[in-house]
Motif scaffolding. Sequence first.
Motif, PDB file in Angstrom:
ATOM      1  N   GLY A  75       0.786  -1.222   0.000  1.00 41.80           N
ATOM      2  CA  GLY A  75       0.000   0.000   0.000  1.00 41.80           C
ATOM      3  C   GLY A  75       0.817   1.271   0.000  1.00 41.80           C
ATOM      4  N   ASP A  76       2.118   1.160   0.179  1.00 42.63           N
ATOM      5  CA  ASP A  76       2.956   2.357   0.244  1.00 42.63           C
ATOM      6  C   ASP A  76       3.013   3.106  -1.084  1.00 42.63           C
ATOM      7  OD1 ASP A  76       3.744   2.590   2.849  1.00 42.63           O
ATOM      8  OD2 ASP A  76       5.862   2.214   2.477  1.00 42.63           O
ATOM      9  N   THR A  77       2.935   4.412  -0.994  1.00 40.80           N
ATOM     10  CA  THR A  77       3.267   5.276  -2.118  1.00 40.80           C
ATOM     11  C   THR A  77       4.753   5.617  -2.021  1.00 40.80           C
ATOM     12  OG1 THR A  77       2.763   7.265  -0.838  1.00 40.80           O
ATOM     13  CG2 THR A  77       0.958   6.283  -2.107  1.00 40.80           C
ATOM     14  N   ALA A  78       5.276   6.265  -3.040  1.00 35.93           N
ATOM     15  CA  ALA A  78       6.685   6.654  -3.014  1.00 35.93           C
ATOM     16  C   ALA A  78       6.967   7.601  -1.853  1.00 35.93           C
ATOM     17  CB  ALA A  78       7.068   7.311  -4.341  1.00 35.93           C
ATOM     18  N   ASP A  79       6.035   8.507  -1.587  1.00 34.89           N
ATOM     19  CA  ASP A  79       6.207   9.464  -0.502  1.00 34.89           C
ATOM     20  C   ASP A  79       6.264   8.760   0.852  1.00 34.89           C
ATOM     21  OD1 ASP A  79       6.473  12.256   0.178  1.00 34.89           O
ATOM     22  OD2 ASP A  79       4.480  12.143   1.058  1.00 34.89           O
ATOM     23  N   GLN A  80       5.441   7.755   1.042  1.00 33.88           N
ATOM     24  CA  GLN A  80       5.460   6.990   2.287  1.00 33.88           C
ATOM     25  C   GLN A  80       6.759   6.189   2.415  1.00 33.88           C
ATOM     26  OE1 GLN A  80       1.710   5.017   1.524  1.00 33.88           O
ATOM     27  NE2 GLN A  80       0.669   6.206   3.122  1.00 33.88           N
ATOM     28  N   GLY A  81       7.243   5.679   1.292  1.00 29.92           N
ATOM     29  CA  GLY A  81       8.514   4.975   1.310  1.00 29.92           C
ATOM     30  C   GLY A  81       9.662   5.882   1.706  1.00 29.92           C
ATOM     31  N   PHE A  82       9.628   7.108   1.197  1.00 27.02           N
ATOM     32  CA  PHE A  82      10.663   8.088   1.539  1.00 27.02           C
ATOM     33  C   PHE A  82      10.613   8.413   3.032  1.00 27.02           C
ATOM     34  CE2 PHE A  82      12.240  12.700   0.750  1.00 27.02           C
ATOM     35  CZ  PHE A  82      13.525  12.331   1.125  1.00 27.02           C
ATOM     36  N   ALA A  83       9.395   8.497   3.575  1.00 23.74           N
ATOM     37  CA  ALA A  83       9.231   8.849   4.985  1.00 23.74           C
ATOM     38  C   ALA A  83       9.822   7.797   5.922  1.00 23.74           C
ATOM     39  CB  ALA A  83       7.754   9.054   5.303  1.00 23.74           C
ATOM     40  N   ARG A  84       9.864   6.533   5.486  1.00 26.93           N
ATOM     41  CA  ARG A  84      10.393   5.474   6.354  1.00 26.93           C
ATOM     42  C   ARG A  84      11.789   5.008   5.937  1.00 26.93           C
ATOM     43  NH1 ARG A  84       9.694   0.327   3.993  1.00 26.93           N
ATOM     44  NH2 ARG A  84       8.248   0.294   2.216  1.00 26.93           N
ATOM     45  N   LEU A  85      12.441   5.759   5.109  1.00 30.21           N
ATOM     46  CA  LEU A  85      13.741   5.336   4.602  1.00 30.21           C
ATOM     47  C   LEU A  85      14.760   5.139   5.717  1.00 30.21           C
ATOM     48  CD1 LEU A  85      15.639   4.682   2.271  1.00 30.21           C
ATOM     49  CD2 LEU A  85      16.004   7.137   1.962  1.00 30.21           C
ATOM     50  N   ASP A  86      14.859   6.084   6.636  1.00 25.38           N
ATOM     51  CA  ASP A  86      15.837   5.951   7.718  1.00 25.38           C
ATOM     52  C   ASP A  86      15.567   4.709   8.549  1.00 25.38           C
ATOM     53  OD1 ASP A  86      17.328   8.171   7.050  1.00 25.38           O
ATOM     54  OD2 ASP A  86      16.205   9.527   8.354  1.00 25.38           O
ATOM     55  N   TRP A  87      14.302   4.427   8.802  1.00 29.60           N
ATOM     56  CA  TRP A  87      13.939   3.213   9.547  1.00 29.60           C
ATOM     57  C   TRP A  87      14.373   1.966   8.775  1.00 29.60           C
ATOM     58  CZ3 TRP A  87      10.445  -0.523   7.792  1.00 29.60           C
ATOM     59  CH2 TRP A  87      10.153  -1.541   8.707  1.00 29.60           C
ATOM     60  N   ALA A  88      14.139   1.955   7.478  1.00 28.44           N
ATOM     61  CA  ALA A  88      14.491   0.800   6.662  1.00 28.44           C
ATOM     62  C   ALA A  88      15.996   0.562   6.641  1.00 28.44           C
ATOM     63  CB  ALA A  88      13.971   0.981   5.242  1.00 28.44           C
ATOM     64  N   LEU A  89      16.768   1.625   6.784  1.00 27.92           N
ATOM     65  CA  LEU A  89      18.226   1.517   6.746  1.00 27.92           C
ATOM     66  C   LEU A  89      18.841   1.229   8.113  1.00 27.92           C
ATOM     67  CD1 LEU A  89      19.024   4.501   4.361  1.00 27.92           C
ATOM     68  CD2 LEU A  89      19.451   2.081   3.875  1.00 27.92           C
ATOM     69  N   ALA A  90      18.003   1.068   9.134  1.00 26.70           N
ATOM     70  CA  ALA A  90      18.506   0.956  10.506  1.00 26.70           C
ATOM     71  C   ALA A  90      19.471  -0.212  10.693  1.00 26.70           C
ATOM     72  CB  ALA A  90      17.343   0.838  11.484  1.00 26.70           C
ATOM     73  N   GLU A  91      19.212  -1.336  10.029  1.00 26.31           N
ATOM     74  CA  GLU A  91      20.095  -2.486  10.204  1.00 26.31           C
ATOM     75  C   GLU A  91      21.225  -2.517   9.184  1.00 26.31           C
ATOM     76  OE1 GLU A  91      18.498  -6.451   9.058  1.00 26.31           O
ATOM     77  OE2 GLU A  91      16.583  -5.381   8.847  1.00 26.31           O
ATOM     78  N   GLY A  92      21.337  -1.473   8.388  1.00 24.96           N
ATOM     79  CA  GLY A  92      22.446  -1.355   7.451  1.00 24.96           C
ATOM     80  C   GLY A  92      22.128  -1.951   6.090  1.00 24.96           C
ATOM     81  N   ALA A  93      22.764  -1.414   5.070  1.00 28.36           N
ATOM     82  CA  ALA A  93      22.593  -1.916   3.701  1.00 28.36           C
ATOM     83  C   ALA A  93      23.829  -1.558   2.895  1.00 28.36           C
ATOM     84  CB  ALA A  93      21.350  -1.316   3.059  1.00 28.36           C
ATOM     85  N   ASP A  94      24.269  -2.499   2.082  1.00 28.99           N
ATOM     86  CA  ASP A  94      25.393  -2.260   1.180  1.00 28.99           C
ATOM     87  C   ASP A  94      24.915  -1.776  -0.181  1.00 28.99           C
ATOM     88  OD1 ASP A  94      27.498  -3.292   2.974  1.00 28.99           O
ATOM     89  OD2 ASP A  94      26.468  -5.206   2.694  1.00 28.99           O
ATOM     90  N   ALA A  95      23.663  -2.078  -0.509  1.00 30.43           N
ATOM     91  CA  ALA A  95      23.066  -1.690  -1.787  1.00 30.43           C
ATOM     92  C   ALA A  95      21.558  -1.657  -1.602  1.00 30.43           C
ATOM     93  CB  ALA A  95      23.453  -2.667  -2.893  1.00 30.43           C
ATOM     94  N   ALA A  96      20.862  -1.047  -2.562  1.00 36.22           N
ATOM     95  CA  ALA A  96      19.410  -0.960  -2.442  1.00 36.22           C
ATOM     96  C   ALA A  96      18.739  -1.111  -3.798  1.00 36.22           C
ATOM     97  CB  ALA A  96      19.003   0.368  -1.810  1.00 36.22           C
ATOM     98  N   ILE A  97      17.615  -1.827  -3.781  1.00 35.07           N
ATOM     99  CA  ILE A  97      16.705  -1.876  -4.922  1.00 35.07           C
ATOM    100  C   ILE A  97      15.484  -1.055  -4.533  1.00 35.07           C
ATOM    101  CG2 ILE A  97      15.275  -3.341  -6.406  1.00 35.07           C
ATOM    102  CD1 ILE A  97      17.220  -5.660  -5.703  1.00 35.07           C
TER     103      ILE A  97
END
Length: 216
Positions: A75-97
Amino acid sequence: MIFSRRLRGLVPVLLCLAATALPAAAADPIRILALGDSLTAGYGLPPGDAFPVRLEEALKARGHHVRVINAGVSGDTADQGFARLDWALAEGADAAIVEFGANDALRGIDPKVTRQAIDGIVGTLTGRGIPVLLAGMLAPRNMGPAYQAAYDPIFPEVAARYGVIFDPFFLEGVVLDPALNQRDGIHPNRAGVDRIVARILPKVEELIGRVRAKRS
């Protein structure tokens, strides 16, 4: 003889030291954040059939030491995805899709809002030195030519601006095919997910190559 015995006794110690001297990063999996909406999350599918899981399995089958993190929220829109980006990165990432936009188009959200969000996500990731694969989306043709003209260029233009890897249409070869979609005609079934994985795999391997280039 005494020297020989001492040398033999040192061999296990030397082997142990050599093993501990290997860079820790060489043993760590490449962590790929799959950030998206229901198409990433695996809406309507068993957990093991979701795109991140099937992608990780395909990559491992090709010899890649990876972990694909499912950061999809249905159900996420792009704007909602942007809003939770920091949370999504909390456990670290070397790359992103990055896979968003379907809900924006289906809801008729102003393409300017979608563009700003996609630009924000990709800009934030690249600003942190995280290689990105941006998955494109196309507006439904029933939205009309004006909406299509404003919406469709968002993804290729953002990808070009930041120099990220670009997949023009995430649902290429799957959309509108009843054999590859669930009953709602929108979300891929397992066969549809596997079709997406097989098609996008070379681009994900290119993404992994960028991570390895950074590590070397």
